[in-house]
Design a protein around this motif. Sequence first.
Motif, PDB file in Angstrom:
ATOM      1  N   LYS A   1      -7.343 -17.296  12.197  1.00 52.95           N
ATOM      2  CA  LYS A   1      -8.275 -16.177  12.204  1.00 52.95           C
ATOM      3  C   LYS A   1      -7.600 -15.000  12.899  1.00 52.95           C
ATOM      4  N   LEU A   2      -7.122 -14.078  12.089  1.00 52.66           N
ATOM      5  CA  LEU A   2      -6.296 -12.981  12.579  1.00 52.66           C
ATOM      6  C   LEU A   2      -6.930 -11.642  12.214  1.00 52.66           C
ATOM      7  N   TYR A   3      -6.901 -10.712  13.179  1.00 57.22           N
ATOM      8  CA  TYR A   3      -7.293  -9.328  12.874  1.00 57.22           C
ATOM      9  C   TYR A   3      -6.093  -8.423  13.112  1.00 57.22           C
ATOM     10  N   VAL A   4      -5.782  -7.586  12.122  1.00 52.15           N
ATOM     11  CA  VAL A   4      -4.679  -6.637  12.226  1.00 52.15           C
ATOM     12  C   VAL A   4      -5.246  -5.226  12.211  1.00 52.15           C
ATOM     13  N   LEU A   5      -5.008  -4.500  13.286  1.00 51.76           N
ATOM     14  CA  LEU A   5      -5.334  -3.063  13.327  1.00 51.76           C
ATOM     15  C   LEU A   5      -4.101  -2.329  12.848  1.00 51.76           C
ATOM     16  N   THR A   6      -4.168  -1.767  11.658  1.00 49.99           N
ATOM     17  CA  THR A   6      -2.969  -1.214  11.039  1.00 49.99           C
ATOM     18  C   THR A   6      -3.119   0.272  10.717  1.00 49.99           C
ATOM     19  N   TYR A   7      -2.009   0.874  10.366  1.00 48.90           N
ATOM     20  CA  TYR A   7      -1.976   2.243   9.854  1.00 48.90           C
ATOM     21  C   TYR A   7      -0.668   2.423   9.105  1.00 48.90           C
ATOM     22  N   ALA A   8      -0.510   3.567   8.433  1.00 49.31           N
ATOM     23  CA  ALA A   8       0.661   3.788   7.569  1.00 49.31           C
ATOM     24  C   ALA A   8       0.811   2.628   6.588  1.00 49.31           C
ATOM     25  N   CYS A   9      -0.322   2.191   6.059  1.00 48.63           N
ATOM     26  CA  CYS A   9      -0.374   0.997   5.222  1.00 48.63           C
ATOM     27  C   CYS A   9      -0.555   1.377   3.758  1.00 48.63           C
ATOM     28  N   PRO A  10      -0.003   0.589   2.828  1.00 52.43           N
ATOM     29  CA  PRO A  10      -0.267   0.842   1.404  1.00 52.43           C
ATOM     30  C   PRO A  10      -1.775   0.807   1.121  1.00 52.43           C
ATOM     31  N   GLU A  11      -2.193   1.589   0.140  1.00 49.00           N
ATOM     32  CA  GLU A  11      -3.617   1.680  -0.181  1.00 49.00           C
ATOM     33  C   GLU A  11      -3.897   1.124  -1.572  1.00 49.00           C
ATOM     34  N   ASN A  12      -5.140   0.655  -1.757  1.00 45.26           N
ATOM     35  CA  ASN A  12      -5.561   0.192  -3.075  1.00 45.26           C
ATOM     36  C   ASN A  12      -6.132   1.356  -3.885  1.00 45.26           C
ATOM     37  N   SER A  13      -6.700   1.043  -5.034  1.00 41.56           N
ATOM     38  CA  SER A  13      -7.198   2.093  -5.927  1.00 41.56           C
ATOM     39  C   SER A  13      -8.374   2.856  -5.346  1.00 41.56           C
ATOM     40  N   LEU A  14      -9.026   2.274  -4.329  1.00 41.69           N
ATOM     41  CA  LEU A  14     -10.156   2.926  -3.680  1.00 41.69           C
ATOM     42  C   LEU A  14      -9.730   3.796  -2.500  1.00 41.69           C
ATOM     43  N   GLY A  15      -8.438   3.835  -2.249  1.00 36.89           N
ATOM     44  CA  GLY A  15      -7.942   4.602  -1.118  1.00 36.89           C
ATOM     45  C   GLY A  15      -8.083   3.888   0.207  1.00 36.89           C
ATOM     46  N   GLU A  16      -8.264   2.563   0.154  1.00 34.57           N
ATOM     47  CA  GLU A  16      -8.399   1.763   1.374  1.00 34.57           C
ATOM     48  C   GLU A  16      -7.082   1.065   1.691  1.00 34.57           C
ATOM     49  N   TYR A  17      -6.828   0.859   2.975  1.00 33.90           N
ATOM     50  CA  TYR A  17      -5.644   0.095   3.356  1.00 33.90           C
ATOM     51  C   TYR A  17      -5.697  -1.287   2.706  1.00 33.90           C
ATOM     52  N   ASP A  18      -4.555  -1.739   2.199  1.00 32.44           N
ATOM     53  CA  ASP A  18      -4.459  -3.077   1.620  1.00 32.44           C
ATOM     54  C   ASP A  18      -3.234  -3.767   2.208  1.00 32.44           C
ATOM     55  N   LEU A  19      -3.451  -4.483   3.288  1.00 35.98           N
ATOM     56  CA  LEU A  19      -2.347  -5.113   4.006  1.00 35.98           C
ATOM     57  C   LEU A  19      -1.627  -6.143   3.150  1.00 35.98           C
ATOM     58  N   ARG A  20      -2.316  -6.732   2.185  1.00 36.43           N
ATOM     59  CA  ARG A  20      -1.701  -7.760   1.335  1.00 36.43           C
ATOM     60  C   ARG A  20      -0.534  -7.198   0.542  1.00 36.43           C
ATOM     61  N   GLN A  21      -0.609  -5.918   0.203  1.00 40.54           N
ATOM     62  CA  GLN A  21       0.503  -5.304  -0.530  1.00 40.54           C
ATOM     63  C   GLN A  21       1.764  -5.248   0.316  1.00 40.54           C
ATOM     64  N   PHE A  22       1.582  -5.072   1.609  1.00 43.90           N
ATOM     65  CA  PHE A  22       2.745  -4.965   2.497  1.00 43.90           C
ATOM     66  C   PHE A  22       3.269  -6.329   2.916  1.00 43.90           C
ATOM     67  N   GLU A  23       2.367  -7.239   3.333  1.00 40.62           N
ATOM     68  CA  GLU A  23       2.803  -8.550   3.811  1.00 40.62           C
ATOM     69  C   GLU A  23       1.862  -9.643   3.287  1.00 40.62           C
ATOM     70  N   PRO A  24       2.202 -10.253   2.156  1.00 43.07           N
ATOM     71  CA  PRO A  24       1.349 -11.292   1.559  1.00 43.07           C
ATOM     72  C   PRO A  24       1.135 -12.506   2.462  1.00 43.07           C
ATOM     73  N   LYS A  25       2.022 -12.723   3.426  1.00 48.46           N
ATOM     74  CA  LYS A  25       1.897 -13.910   4.282  1.00 48.46           C
ATOM     75  C   LYS A  25       0.703 -13.828   5.236  1.00 48.46           C
TER      76      LYS A  25
END
Length: 332
Positions: free
Chosen positions: A144-168
Amino acid sequence: MVAQHRLVSDHIYKVFDEPGVYIFKASFEGKDVMARLVNHLKPGDWCFESLMWFFNWEIAKIRFRRWRSLHAMGVNYIVMANSLEEVWRCRALGIPVLLMPQGQFINEQVFTLANEDRDCRYDAFYAAQAVAFKRLHLAEYIKKLYVLTYACPENSLGEYDLRQFEPKVKHADWNKRYISDLQEITSLMQKSHCILALSKVEGAMWASLEGLLCGIPVVSTRSQGGRARYFTTENSRIVPSNPKAIAQAVEYYKYHTPDPQRVRDSALEKIFIDRKNTSKYFASKVLRKQGWSTCQVEHHLFHSKTGIGKFLLKGPDQDNSASTNHNRKTSA
């Protein structure tokens, strides 16, 4: 007057008027901040540069040139190192340096203490922009992990999508937008059993110290840059850089919650030592002729509800006098 709970990169702080004493934290080359700063400097002034990043040899070359340039102007320049390793590297090049970690400038009053019996939704919290040096992949086994991120790739809705950067770490929760509100960030930290610090090389890493001030222990890998200065056996575990070791340390804190007050106090003890040492240097070397005592310097620099922000140098056309309301000596 601007409230800031810590030193901000590429900001300049004028902390004394006579002589002019400036503290700044430049990002890498720092050309913009230096271009602004030189307009205010006069012979006999002092510039203290807090290191944003671990003092590697590329950074060393830039700081060496900066020292020579300011020295030619009659201005004193000192690097404020976050670790002893950085002190040794500066001294090897003849660059004036003191061990003055950035953590001493944090405003501890804005960080509230977590409850020992708090309901933790997450096993770990990691404040990490989407960049390789943060080594997010090392958190892959944390359930159970929470990542507070920024400068992150975005999805089509303009939301951060951490999975695009690090699938693990696709199983993690993360913020879908940029969060700057300190109370919101603190609340997220307090929903976790521990704070992660997984980079190998970085600066002194504010997030790990902020977590400690909230009473939350840290799981860290071995690192360069200075964050370990505030770690003790009471408030942290330093483990090898592999996902299983990190997950095991996180599991430990799930079932062995340290006393939050003691976690906070163990970090504050070191912060107070750093503040005392900095104040002593300023009183004995920088402000000796002005008659400031160590206690007066410490009160002036560190005892403000608005933090370091009260010294922020805004611009050449504004009143930046450090003596306006807050630069007069105050009895301890």
